[in-house]
Structure formats: C-alpha cells, structure tokens
Design a protein around this motif. Sequence first.
Motif, mmCIF file in Angstrom:
data_model
loop_
_atom_site.group_PDB
_atom_site.id
_atom_site.type_symbol
_atom_site.label_atom_id
_atom_site.label_comp_id
_atom_site.label_asym_id
_atom_site.label_seq_id
_atom_site.Cartn_x
_atom_site.Cartn_y
_atom_site.Cartn_z
ATOM 1 N N VAL A 266 -3.992 1.917 -5.264
ATOM 2 C CA VAL A 266 -4.378 1.274 -4.004
ATOM 3 C C VAL A 266 -5.602 0.376 -4.219
ATOM 4 O O VAL A 266 -5.699 -0.710 -3.632
ATOM 5 C CB VAL A 266 -4.664 2.337 -2.932
ATOM 6 C CG1 VAL A 266 -5.249 1.697 -1.674
ATOM 7 C CG2 VAL A 266 -3.392 3.100 -2.587
ATOM 8 N N THR A 267 -6.516 0.800 -5.078
ATOM 9 C CA THR A 267 -7.710 -0.003 -5.354
ATOM 10 C C THR A 267 -7.341 -1.346 -5.969
ATOM 11 O O THR A 267 -7.825 -2.403 -5.536
ATOM 12 C CB THR A 267 -8.648 0.763 -6.306
ATOM 13 O OG1 THR A 267 -9.120 1.940 -5.645
ATOM 14 C CG2 THR A 267 -9.840 -0.097 -6.704
ATOM 15 N N VAL A 268 -6.494 -1.327 -6.986
ATOM 16 C CA VAL A 268 -6.130 -2.561 -7.685
ATOM 17 C C VAL A 268 -5.342 -3.501 -6.771
ATOM 18 O O VAL A 268 -5.658 -4.692 -6.650
ATOM 19 C CB VAL A 268 -5.318 -2.230 -8.952
ATOM 20 C CG1 VAL A 268 -4.757 -3.510 -9.573
ATOM 21 C CG2 VAL A 268 -6.193 -1.504 -9.969
ATOM 22 N N MET B 269 -1.694 6.442 4.245
ATOM 23 C CA MET B 269 -3.067 6.043 3.946
ATOM 24 C C MET B 269 -3.105 4.765 3.119
ATOM 25 O O MET B 269 -3.889 3.856 3.386
ATOM 26 C CB MET B 269 -3.787 7.177 3.208
ATOM 27 C CG MET B 269 -4.050 8.405 4.048
ATOM 28 S SD MET B 269 -5.113 9.622 3.214
ATOM 29 C CE MET B 269 -4.148 9.975 1.744
ATOM 30 N N GLY B 270 -2.259 4.691 2.100
ATOM 31 C CA GLY B 270 -2.234 3.494 1.265
ATOM 32 C C GLY B 270 -1.841 2.260 2.049
ATOM 33 O O GLY B 270 -2.407 1.178 1.861
ATOM 34 N N GLY C 248 0.809 -1.216 0.000
ATOM 35 C CA GLY C 248 0.000 0.000 0.000
ATOM 36 C C GLY C 248 0.840 1.263 0.000
ATOM 37 O O GLY C 248 0.517 2.240 -0.680
ATOM 38 N N ALA C 249 1.940 1.237 0.771
ATOM 39 C CA ALA C 249 2.814 2.409 0.817
ATOM 40 C C ALA C 249 3.432 2.680 -0.547
ATOM 41 O O ALA C 249 3.516 3.830 -0.994
ATOM 42 C CB ALA C 249 3.899 2.210 1.868
ATOM 43 N N LEU C 250 3.860 1.631 -1.236
ATOM 44 C CA LEU C 250 4.451 1.791 -2.567
ATOM 45 C C LEU C 250 3.401 2.211 -3.593
ATOM 46 O O LEU C 250 3.661 3.069 -4.449
ATOM 47 C CB LEU C 250 5.126 0.488 -3.002
ATOM 48 C CG LEU C 250 6.365 0.073 -2.197
ATOM 49 C CD1 LEU C 250 6.864 -1.290 -2.656
ATOM 50 C CD2 LEU C 250 7.469 1.116 -2.336
ATOM 51 N N PHE D 62 -14.154 -1.895 -1.914
ATOM 52 C CA PHE D 62 -13.925 -1.395 -0.560
ATOM 53 C C PHE D 62 -12.526 -0.837 -0.376
ATOM 54 O O PHE D 62 -12.320 0.035 0.479
ATOM 55 C CB PHE D 62 -14.227 -2.488 0.465
ATOM 56 C CG PHE D 62 -15.683 -2.574 0.788
ATOM 57 C CD1 PHE D 62 -16.226 -1.813 1.799
ATOM 58 C CD2 PHE D 62 -16.528 -3.391 0.053
ATOM 59 C CE1 PHE D 62 -17.580 -1.872 2.086
ATOM 60 C CE2 PHE D 62 -17.872 -3.456 0.321
ATOM 61 C CZ PHE D 62 -18.407 -2.694 1.345
ATOM 62 N N ALA D 63 -11.554 -1.294 -1.150
ATOM 63 C CA ALA D 63 -10.239 -0.663 -1.090
ATOM 64 C C ALA D 63 -10.342 0.801 -1.515
ATOM 65 O O ALA D 63 -9.775 1.696 -0.874
ATOM 66 C CB ALA D 63 -9.256 -1.416 -1.982
ATOM 67 N N SER D 64 -11.088 1.049 -2.593
ATOM 68 C CA SER D 64 -11.283 2.435 -3.035
ATOM 69 C C SER D 64 -12.105 3.221 -2.025
ATOM 70 O O SER D 64 -11.840 4.398 -1.765
ATOM 71 C CB SER D 64 -11.962 2.454 -4.410
ATOM 72 O OG SER D 64 -13.245 1.845 -4.356
ATOM 73 N N THR D 65 -13.100 2.578 -1.425
ATOM 74 C CA THR D 65 -13.932 3.254 -0.428
ATOM 75 C C THR D 65 -13.114 3.715 0.761
ATOM 76 O O THR D 65 -13.209 4.877 1.197
ATOM 77 C CB THR D 65 -15.049 2.312 0.048
ATOM 78 O OG1 THR D 65 -15.922 2.021 -1.048
ATOM 79 C CG2 THR D 65 -15.852 2.948 1.176
ATOM 80 N N TYR D 66 -12.288 2.827 1.306
ATOM 81 C CA TYR D 66 -11.473 3.184 2.463
ATOM 82 C C TYR D 66 -10.487 4.297 2.124
ATOM 83 O O TYR D 66 -10.247 5.201 2.930
ATOM 84 C CB TYR D 66 -10.719 1.958 2.970
ATOM 85 C CG TYR D 66 -11.591 0.939 3.640
ATOM 86 C CD1 TYR D 66 -12.490 1.307 4.635
ATOM 87 C CD2 TYR D 66 -11.512 -0.407 3.305
ATOM 88 C CE1 TYR D 66 -13.291 0.366 5.265
ATOM 89 C CE2 TYR D 66 -12.315 -1.348 3.920
ATOM 90 C CZ TYR D 66 -13.194 -0.959 4.904
ATOM 91 O OH TYR D 66 -13.984 -1.879 5.518
ATOM 92 N N TYR D 67 -9.910 4.235 0.933
ATOM 93 C CA TYR D 67 -8.923 5.254 0.562
ATOM 94 C C TYR D 67 -9.600 6.610 0.372
ATOM 95 O O TYR D 67 -9.054 7.650 0.749
ATOM 96 C CB TYR D 67 -8.184 4.834 -0.703
ATOM 97 C CG TYR D 67 -6.898 5.604 -0.908
ATOM 98 C CD1 TYR D 67 -5.796 5.357 -0.093
ATOM 99 C CD2 TYR D 67 -6.777 6.570 -1.892
ATOM 100 C CE1 TYR D 67 -4.607 6.059 -0.249
ATOM 101 C CE2 TYR D 67 -5.601 7.282 -2.065
ATOM 102 C CZ TYR D 67 -4.515 7.023 -1.241
ATOM 103 O OH TYR D 67 -3.343 7.717 -1.394
ATOM 104 N N LEU D 68 -10.786 6.620 -0.213
ATOM 105 C CA LEU D 68 -11.519 7.869 -0.375
ATOM 106 C C LEU D 68 -11.890 8.476 0.977
ATOM 107 O O LEU D 68 -11.825 9.693 1.163
ATOM 108 C CB LEU D 68 -12.774 7.639 -1.212
ATOM 109 C CG LEU D 68 -12.556 7.414 -2.715
ATOM 110 C CD1 LEU D 68 -13.846 6.936 -3.372
ATOM 111 C CD2 LEU D 68 -12.050 8.678 -3.391
ATOM 112 N N VAL D 69 -12.288 7.642 1.921
ATOM 113 C CA VAL D 69 -12.620 8.139 3.261
ATOM 114 C C VAL D 69 -11.383 8.726 3.935
ATOM 115 O O VAL D 69 -11.441 9.797 4.561
ATOM 116 C CB VAL D 69 -13.224 7.013 4.121
ATOM 117 C CG1 VAL D 69 -13.385 7.473 5.573
ATOM 118 C CG2 VAL D 69 -14.577 6.584 3.563
#
Length: 369
Positions: free
Chosen positions: A230-232, A304-305, A206-208, A275-282
């Motif tokens: 992050v989503t993919v 965040m990632g 996620g960090a990368l 949900f990966a995209s959802t969490y990152y957007l939040v």
Amino acid sequence: MALQARRFTSDGVLMLHRMALRVIPSLSLAVTEDAVRRKKRIVMFVPGLIAFGVYRLAKHVVPIADPLVLLMVSSLVAMVTSLVAYRVGRSASWPVIVRQDGARLLSWLAGWIGAVYGIQLSLLVLTLLWIMNYDYLQHPEGPAMMAIIISCTAVARDAFEIGHVRKLSVLGRPFLTFPDGAQFRVLVQRRGWQLGPWAAVGLGMGALASLSGVAITDAQGSALAQLLSVTVLGGGLALCAYFGGLYPTVPWVRTLRQTAPGELLKYWWWPGMAFASTYYLVAMGLLLFVARQPTMTPGAAALMGALVTAMMAVYGYYLGDRRHVEDEQAPQLSSGMLRCPFVMGILGKPVGPDGAVGELTLGKTETKG
C-alpha cells in the motif's frame, strides 16, 4: 475581524495539514526559516518532557494498559499541547487570539490538531511497535510511554507552525492556502468530477495491494507485506495525481516523463509513501487496539488499503492544485515566497499550459523553445 477568521476554519481533514505545511511553497517557506526552526525545537522539547511526567503520573492513576484509556490520556495531553503551542507560534495573548481568531478556529485546533491528531499518532506508534513484535497489549508500559510522548511532540510542532502562519497572516503576509482543509472542501464540492477517477483508481489499486500478505501465515509478516504494498502504490498514485492537479490542462503522463527521476523519487517518498504508510498504520491500529481484532482478515485489509490509496490520490491532486494556484499568482508573490525547501526542483522540466517544456526556478516557469 470575525469574518476574516471565519475563512480559516472548516472541518478537519486527516493529517492533510501536515502535507500542506511542507508541500505548499508559501507555507513551507514560512515555517522552515532558521529562527522559526530554532524556536520550534524548544516548543517540541518542553512538551515532550511534560508528557513524560504525565505518563508517569497516569500509569499510577488510570489503567494505562487499556487502549481506550491510553488514547484518552494521549488525546487530552495533545489537546492542551496544541493550544499552548499555537499561542507560542501566534505570539499574542489569549484575549487577542480569541478576538482575532475566533472560537471556531480554536475549537478546530484543539479538537482536530490536538485530540484527534494525537489519537492518530498514538495509534501509529502502537501499530509500528506491534509490527516489530513489541505488542502494547502484552508489554504496555514502553509503547504507552512512546505513544504519549511522540504524539505530544508532533502535535506541538504542527500547532506551533499553524500559529506562526496565522500570525504572519494577521500581520499582512498573504497566504493563498491555510492548513485547515477549507480549500480541500471547496475542491471536492466544485470539482469532484476531476477527483472521482483518481479516487476510483485508488480504491481498486489499494484493495489489490493489501492482499499481498494473504499467503503469509505470520500476523506481523502479513501486515508488513500489506503495509509495503500500500505504501509503494499509494505513494506512486499520489505522485501521479499531484501532477494532474498541478497542470490540469496537460496529461500527467507527459509531465511525469519529462521530470528527472531523482525529483520524482523525492515526492514519491515524501509525502507520497510516508503518508500512505502513516494512514495504513493508523487504520491497522484502529482494528488492532480499538476494535480489538487479533489479526486482520483479507476483507478488512482490502478495505483499509482501498480507502488509504484513494485518500492519497485525492490528497495528491489537491496539493498539486494548490501549488498550481500559487504558481498562477506568481506575479503578485515574490519568488522567495514560492520557494519550497522540500519539493523545490520537483519539476526539473515542467510542462506549461501551452505544452512548452520549461525549467522551474523558484516557483516560476521559464519556457524553452
């Protein structure tokens, strides 16, 4: 009865209830029956209209252009909505609900499914609109209205479904998993050593991934690149972790290879990437609208990632583990109870504990050869 209700309560976990309601077979079947769906549409529509009226009133009474005020209004609306929608799904009077479910369950429902979940959904809406160059801080009315209405209808949907599941449980229908995060907490306490490697990989990946937008000067373009990465990766890691939890005695790579690509794509997309995209957007929303940061620094994006991807890995393992528990209880539950509309067929050729390749039929494995 108080002891029975107590096991349904625990500290909330970020949106995990939503994934459980769709991925866990017994829960998914219970809340997607035709009669339940028809009633749920009404439950979502009416609070949406009321939320619109609340917004129209609130913008004349409070400074709705202030993000904290908007989130407070959205939280209060969602809190009331969660209790009302739960009662509709529960199909019981308040005295009966209080006596059978207890104050702890209702507090969790109002506080987490209502207030906190409502804030998360509002931040999701505001951030998504910001990426599309419709900035709430510059044009507050439209985004504010959508944030309140969308969060209210989503809270109504989930609270109604939770109430319906609780009603069936009181009537004697068995549920091995309740969407309050209690089993997740037990999993972390008892088998944290199995979750640790998945979380560690998620932190690194996620960090990368979140650094993908560093070279882009446009703030929205950079955020979009980070979101896509992050989503993919977060969705893919959740898929791998799901197989790890589903068949703990078999290497997840082996199961992954023997599953049809189309079935892998279904779970990778939902709940993985969704949900990966959802969490990152939040998380972005917290930074942009609560912390009031105009842009995201590389360090903040990496943090965040890392957190989002690690969270998806742990949640994916948990969902696989709960599916494994339900499959283990197949002799006690009917085949219909184990049917999951969203992930049925996810394992076209699953690997059993003995290493044999089989086919999934309504949640049961028939081995071949």
